[in-house]
Design a protein around this motif. Structure first.
Motif, PDB file in Angstrom:
ATOM      1  N   PRO A 293       0.836  -1.201   0.000  1.00 28.17           N
ATOM      2  CA  PRO A 293       0.000   0.000   0.000  1.00 28.17           C
ATOM      3  C   PRO A 293       0.867   1.246   0.000  1.00 28.17           C
ATOM      4  CG  PRO A 293       0.066  -0.967   2.193  1.00 28.17           C
ATOM      5  CD  PRO A 293       0.761  -1.929   1.270  1.00 28.17           C
ATOM      6  N   ALA A 294       0.286   2.363  -0.379  1.00 21.50           N
ATOM      7  CA  ALA A 294       1.055   3.604  -0.502  1.00 21.50           C
ATOM      8  C   ALA A 294       1.177   4.332   0.828  1.00 21.50           C
ATOM      9  CB  ALA A 294       0.403   4.506  -1.544  1.00 21.50           C
ATOM     10  N   HIS A 295       1.526   3.608   1.874  1.00 21.75           N
ATOM     11  CA  HIS A 295       1.822   4.227   3.161  1.00 21.75           C
ATOM     12  C   HIS A 295       2.843   3.371   3.880  1.00 21.75           C
ATOM     13  CE1 HIS A 295      -0.659   1.110   5.046  1.00 21.75           C
ATOM     14  NE2 HIS A 295      -1.635   1.423   4.203  1.00 21.75           N
ATOM     15  N   ALA A 296       3.455   3.899   4.885  1.00 20.06           N
ATOM     16  CA  ALA A 296       4.517   3.187   5.585  1.00 20.06           C
ATOM     17  C   ALA A 296       3.962   2.056   6.427  1.00 20.06           C
ATOM     18  CB  ALA A 296       5.289   4.154   6.480  1.00 20.06           C
ATOM     19  N   ASP A 297       4.791   1.024   6.618  1.00 16.61           N
ATOM     20  CA  ASP A 297       4.445  -0.065   7.507  1.00 16.61           C
ATOM     21  C   ASP A 297       4.375   0.445   8.938  1.00 16.61           C
ATOM     22  OD1 ASP A 297       6.185  -2.514   9.211  1.00 16.61           O
ATOM     23  OD2 ASP A 297       4.228  -2.924   8.318  1.00 16.61           O
ATOM     24  N   THR A 298       3.369  -0.003   9.698  1.00 13.34           N
ATOM     25  CA  THR A 298       3.206   0.478  11.058  1.00 13.34           C
ATOM     26  C   THR A 298       3.663  -0.531  12.100  1.00 13.34           C
ATOM     27  OG1 THR A 298       0.913  -0.337  11.061  1.00 13.34           O
ATOM     28  CG2 THR A 298       1.267   1.959  10.409  1.00 13.34           C
ATOM     29  N   GLY A 299       4.250  -1.636  11.671  1.00 10.38           N
ATOM     30  CA  GLY A 299       4.725  -2.640  12.614  1.00 10.38           C
ATOM     31  C   GLY A 299       5.899  -2.137  13.427  1.00 10.38           C
TER      32      GLY A 299
ATOM     33  N   ARG B  82       7.360  -8.044  10.332  1.00 12.70           N
ATOM     34  CA  ARG B  82       7.356  -7.942   8.871  1.00 12.70           C
ATOM     35  C   ARG B  82       8.710  -8.382   8.343  1.00 12.70           C
ATOM     36  NH1 ARG B  82       5.466  -3.032   4.883  1.00 12.70           N
ATOM     37  NH2 ARG B  82       5.764  -4.207   2.969  1.00 12.70           N
ATOM     38  N   VAL B  83       8.684  -9.167   7.272  1.00 13.28           N
ATOM     39  CA  VAL B  83       9.909  -9.656   6.638  1.00 13.28           C
ATOM     40  C   VAL B  83       9.919  -9.186   5.193  1.00 13.28           C
ATOM     41  CG1 VAL B  83      11.268 -11.676   5.997  1.00 13.28           C
ATOM     42  CG2 VAL B  83       9.966 -11.680   8.141  1.00 13.28           C
ATOM     43  N   VAL B  84      11.013  -8.591   4.781  1.00 12.23           N
ATOM     44  CA  VAL B  84      11.185  -8.162   3.390  1.00 12.23           C
ATOM     45  C   VAL B  84      12.373  -8.914   2.812  1.00 12.23           C
ATOM     46  CG1 VAL B  84      11.777  -6.242   1.864  1.00 12.23           C
ATOM     47  CG2 VAL B  84      10.202  -5.886   3.774  1.00 12.23           C
ATOM     48  N   GLU B  85      12.171  -9.625   1.731  1.00 13.41           N
ATOM     49  CA  GLU B  85      13.234 -10.373   1.062  1.00 13.41           C
ATOM     50  C   GLU B  85      14.017  -9.420   0.170  1.00 13.41           C
ATOM     51  OE1 GLU B  85      15.865 -13.026   0.044  1.00 13.41           O
ATOM     52  OE2 GLU B  85      14.255 -13.512   1.455  1.00 13.41           O
TER      53      GLU B  85
ATOM     54  N   SER C 219      17.806   5.441  -8.479  1.00  8.85           N
ATOM     55  CA  SER C 219      16.732   4.441  -8.569  1.00  8.85           C
ATOM     56  C   SER C 219      16.671   3.635  -7.282  1.00  8.85           C
ATOM     57  CB  SER C 219      16.941   3.524  -9.775  1.00  8.85           C
ATOM     58  OG  SER C 219      18.238   2.932  -9.735  1.00  8.85           O
ATOM     59  N   VAL C 220      16.250   4.295  -6.219  1.00 13.22           N
ATOM     60  CA  VAL C 220      16.126   3.652  -4.915  1.00 13.22           C
ATOM     61  C   VAL C 220      14.991   2.633  -4.951  1.00 13.22           C
ATOM     62  CG1 VAL C 220      15.584   4.049  -2.486  1.00 13.22           C
ATOM     63  CG2 VAL C 220      17.017   5.680  -3.736  1.00 13.22           C
ATOM     64  N   SER C 221      15.274   1.420  -4.468  1.00 10.67           N
ATOM     65  CA  SER C 221      14.246   0.373  -4.459  1.00 10.67           C
ATOM     66  C   SER C 221      13.287   0.522  -3.287  1.00 10.67           C
ATOM     67  CB  SER C 221      14.903  -1.010  -4.398  1.00 10.67           C
ATOM     68  OG  SER C 221      15.599  -1.283  -5.585  1.00 10.67           O
ATOM     69  N   ALA C 222      13.821   0.909  -2.145  1.00 16.80           N
ATOM     70  CA  ALA C 222      12.999   1.067  -0.952  1.00 16.80           C
ATOM     71  C   ALA C 222      13.752   1.930   0.049  1.00 16.80           C
ATOM     72  CB  ALA C 222      12.652  -0.289  -0.344  1.00 16.80           C
ATOM     73  N   VAL C 223      13.014   2.453   1.011  1.00 15.17           N
ATOM     74  CA  VAL C 223      13.589   3.298   2.055  1.00 15.17           C
ATOM     75  C   VAL C 223      13.043   2.842   3.406  1.00 15.17           C
ATOM     76  CG1 VAL C 223      13.650   5.633   3.017  1.00 15.17           C
ATOM     77  CG2 VAL C 223      13.874   5.295   0.552  1.00 15.17           C
ATOM     78  N   VAL C 224      13.931   2.791   4.384  1.00 16.05           N
ATOM     79  CA  VAL C 224      13.507   2.588   5.768  1.00 16.05           C
ATOM     80  C   VAL C 224      13.816   3.889   6.498  1.00 16.05           C
ATOM     81  CG1 VAL C 224      13.799   1.266   7.885  1.00 16.05           C
ATOM     82  CG2 VAL C 224      14.020   0.119   5.662  1.00 16.05           C
ATOM     83  N   ALA C 225      12.781   4.531   7.019  1.00 17.80           N
ATOM     84  CA  ALA C 225      12.951   5.818   7.698  1.00 17.80           C
ATOM     85  C   ALA C 225      12.413   5.703   9.115  1.00 17.80           C
ATOM     86  CB  ALA C 225      12.222   6.925   6.935  1.00 17.80           C
TER      87      ALA C 225
ATOM     88  N   HIS D 222       9.238   1.771   3.434  1.00 19.64           N
ATOM     89  CA  HIS D 222       8.508   2.380   2.330  1.00 19.64           C
ATOM     90  C   HIS D 222       8.993   1.732   1.041  1.00 19.64           C
ATOM     91  CE1 HIS D 222       7.283   5.813   4.975  1.00 19.64           C
ATOM     92  NE2 HIS D 222       8.467   5.586   5.514  1.00 19.64           N
ATOM     93  N   GLY D 223       8.150   0.930   0.410  1.00 20.71           N
ATOM     94  CA  GLY D 223       8.509   0.305  -0.860  1.00 20.71           C
ATOM     95  C   GLY D 223       8.409   1.281  -2.008  1.00 20.71           C
ATOM     96  N   ARG D 224       8.813   0.821  -3.193  1.00 22.55           N
ATOM     97  CA  ARG D 224       8.852   1.724  -4.341  1.00 22.55           C
ATOM     98  C   ARG D 224       7.481   2.295  -4.681  1.00 22.55           C
ATOM     99  NH1 ARG D 224      12.257   5.241  -5.674  1.00 22.55           N
ATOM    100  NH2 ARG D 224      10.425   6.544  -5.930  1.00 22.55           N
ATOM    101  N   ALA D 225       6.431   1.469  -4.555  1.00 22.75           N
ATOM    102  CA  ALA D 225       5.090   1.971  -4.851  1.00 22.75           C
ATOM    103  C   ALA D 225       4.721   3.106  -3.907  1.00 22.75           C
ATOM    104  CB  ALA D 225       4.063   0.848  -4.767  1.00 22.75           C
ATOM    105  N   ALA D 226       5.073   2.946  -2.637  1.00 15.32           N
ATOM    106  CA  ALA D 226       4.788   3.989  -1.661  1.00 15.32           C
ATOM    107  C   ALA D 226       5.583   5.252  -1.963  1.00 15.32           C
ATOM    108  CB  ALA D 226       5.104   3.494  -0.254  1.00 15.32           C
ATOM    109  N   LEU D 227       6.839   5.074  -2.361  1.00 16.12           N
ATOM    110  CA  LEU D 227       7.681   6.226  -2.687  1.00 16.12           C
ATOM    111  C   LEU D 227       7.163   6.959  -3.923  1.00 16.12           C
ATOM    112  CD1 LEU D 227      11.191   4.633  -2.033  1.00 16.12           C
ATOM    113  CD2 LEU D 227       9.836   6.074  -0.485  1.00 16.12           C
ATOM    114  N   ASP D 228       6.703   6.202  -4.911  1.00 16.38           N
ATOM    115  CA  ASP D 228       6.137   6.836  -6.105  1.00 16.38           C
ATOM    116  C   ASP D 228       4.884   7.634  -5.764  1.00 16.38           C
ATOM    117  OD1 ASP D 228       8.127   5.852  -7.740  1.00 16.38           O
ATOM    118  OD2 ASP D 228       6.978   4.103  -8.402  1.00 16.38           O
ATOM    119  N   ALA D 229       4.088   7.096  -4.843  1.00 13.12           N
ATOM    120  CA  ALA D 229       2.887   7.828  -4.414  1.00 13.12           C
ATOM    121  C   ALA D 229       3.274   9.121  -3.711  1.00 13.12           C
ATOM    122  CB  ALA D 229       2.043   6.949  -3.488  1.00 13.12           C
TER     123      ALA D 229
END
Length: 477
Positions: free
Chosen positions: A21-27, A76-79, A426-432, A437-444
């Motif tokens: 989803p286009a929002h950050a993980d809340t875990g 949450r696990v991200v491969e 071309s960042v794939s994902a960001v942890v802040a 925040h995955g790429r879809a979230a970043l694009d949003a």
């Protein structure tokens, strides 16, 4: 002058990103599995593949070979599929006018920004980001820029001329919640020395342009500045901003290579960090070289439209500036930056994003490429946006690295940036702050960052001027 001291102050990942989803993980916990960790701490970069990173409550709590940390350890696990993980980028000089631009920084891998012209807005944003109720880079801010009337004055500056005015302004900023001051080039000696003393008494830090005193006819070519550049070097600046300002003040605008090398040695000996902001002048030059076409390049839709509207005179001026003269000046600024690096000055990366045509987020990558063009090696360049800011900000133990105990501000990349800085584009994902925040979230976020609210921006500015005692009518809006 009296020194007041230094600051103590993979395929699976792609699939997960597309489904996100286009929002950050809340875990509260996150496990990055099978990633390559980039360590920039030594003389040479070290890339360790096949690792896992466990993040809990916003901190990195464990680094271990992939498989040694059980998946059920985290919510949450991200491969990672071998992607590179490095510390998030820090932009040490930005100007934020509205909350809309925050996502543009995160979307480009910038996880911390230092705002260099404070408004009440920034204090609120910083608190919300820290609390996790607003997605954005960690936000540090100075108070309103302290300056005296003169050729470099701007409407948003807080003007002080006397010692009494300077002390009152510093106390006012402290009472409002600011803990960092930004000074500017027109400051009178009386005001500057007083604000240094007041800042020291309140444990506030100072950064900015080096104050020159009252500008008189014939300065600097025929007359020296009232406040010599060398006087500033023991005043405890967290950073001196802008290499072109160093050349102007420190060399009296002489493009003398021998003098530049000697000045770099003096700055290094004084142990004063520098934020070169090469991009600030480079973008002026590009506007001149293209007769203004550069103002409409890709990405400029992220610029705040109110700022753009009020910059027309500046755009017109630079669209008609002398190109050879300014190109020669920029080449000298690059040389000065190289000398600073070679002589051991600690350099940090700042883009001056948010003003003129310096686009939020992407401008930091532009700045890093210019630092490399100036002669810094790629490891130095990457350190300028990660480890060095942590050192300058007194946060070396908790920021700037991928290590246990560090704040979880990270970026995931498809390739090693020590091989090519373009990888940072071309960042794939960001942890802040521990949130993924995955790429879809970043694009949003980029889409949202281009949806400006001019009325809200105007309200931000009016509030800021009223807080510093300036009549908002001066905005002319």
């Amino acid at each position: 002058m009296k020194a007041f001291g230094k600051l103590v102050a993979g395929l699976c990942l792609l699939m997960a990103t597309l489904a996100m989803p286009a929002h950050a993980d809340t875990g509260q916990s996150l496990l990055l599995r099978n990633v390559s960790i980039l360590d920039l701490d030594g003389e040479q970069a070290d890339l360790t593949p096949g690792m896992s990173v466990l993040i809990e409550n916003g901190r990195i709590t464990k680094l271990a070979p992939a498989g040694e940390i059980e998946q059920d350890t985290a919510t949450r696990v991200v491969e990672g599929d071998g992607r590179v993980v490095m510390a998030g980028l820090v932009d040490m000089h930005v100007h934020i006018w509205d909350r809309a631009s925050l996502g543009a920084y995160l979307a480009h891998g910038v996880t911390t920004v230092r705002n260099a012209s404070g408004m009440p807005l920034h204090l609120r944003l910083a608190s919300k980001i820290e609390a996790g109720s607003l997605a954005g880079p960690r936000l540090l801010t100075t108070g309103p820029i302290l300056n005296s009337p003169g050729p470099n004055q701007q409407i948003n500056h807080q003007f002080v001329t006397t010692a009494e005015e300077a002390r009152a302004a510093v106390r006012s900023q402290h009472e409002q919640g600011y803990r960092h001051l930004k000074v500017y080039s027109n400051l009178t000696r009386e005001a500057y020395e007083a604000l240094l003393e007041e800042a020291a008494s309140l444990d506030m830090t100072v950064m900015g342009h080096t104050p020159e005193g009252v500008r008189k006819k014939g300065m600097p070519a025929e007359l020296p500045f009232e406040i010599a550049f060398e006087e500033i070097l023991d005043d405890g600046f967290v950073t001196i901003e802008h290499v072109e300002s160093i050349v102007w003040h420190g060399l009296r605008d002489r493009h003398d290579e021998a003098a530049a090398r000697a000045l770099a040695k003096r700055i290094a000996a004084a142990n004063v960090p520098v934020d070169a902001t090469l991009l600030a002048f480079y973008n002026l030059l590009r506007v001149a070289e293209t007769k203004g076409e550069y103002l409409g390049r890709e990405g400029t839709g992220l610029m705040n439209p109110l700022l753009v509207a009020t910059s027309k005179a500046e755009y017109d001026r630079w669209s008609n500036e002398d190109v050879p003269r300014n190109r020669a000046a920029f080449e000298f600024y690059k040389l000065m930056t190289k000398y600073l690096s070679e002589e051991g000055v600690l350099l940090v990366a700042g883009s001056d994003a948010g003003i003129f045509t310096n686009v939020p987020g992407m401008s930091l990558i532009d700045e890093l490429e210019l630092l490399e063009e100036a002669g810094l090696d790629r490891i130095e360049v990457l350190r300028a946006a990660t480890i060095n800011p942590a050192i300058v900000l007194g946060e070396e133990a908790i920021a700037g690295r991928v290590a246990e105990g560090q704040r979880a501000d990270l970026i995931l990349l498809d390739a090693d940036p020590t091989a090519d800085l373009a990888t940072l584009r071309s960042v794939s994902a960001v942890v802040a702050g521990g949130k993924f925040h995955g790429r879809a979230a970043l694009d949003a976020m980029l889409v949202e960052a281009a949806e400006h609210d001019a009325g809200r921006t105007q309200a931000n500015l009016v509030e800021a001027l009223e807080a510093q005692g300036t009549d908002p009518a001066a905005l002319g809006l």
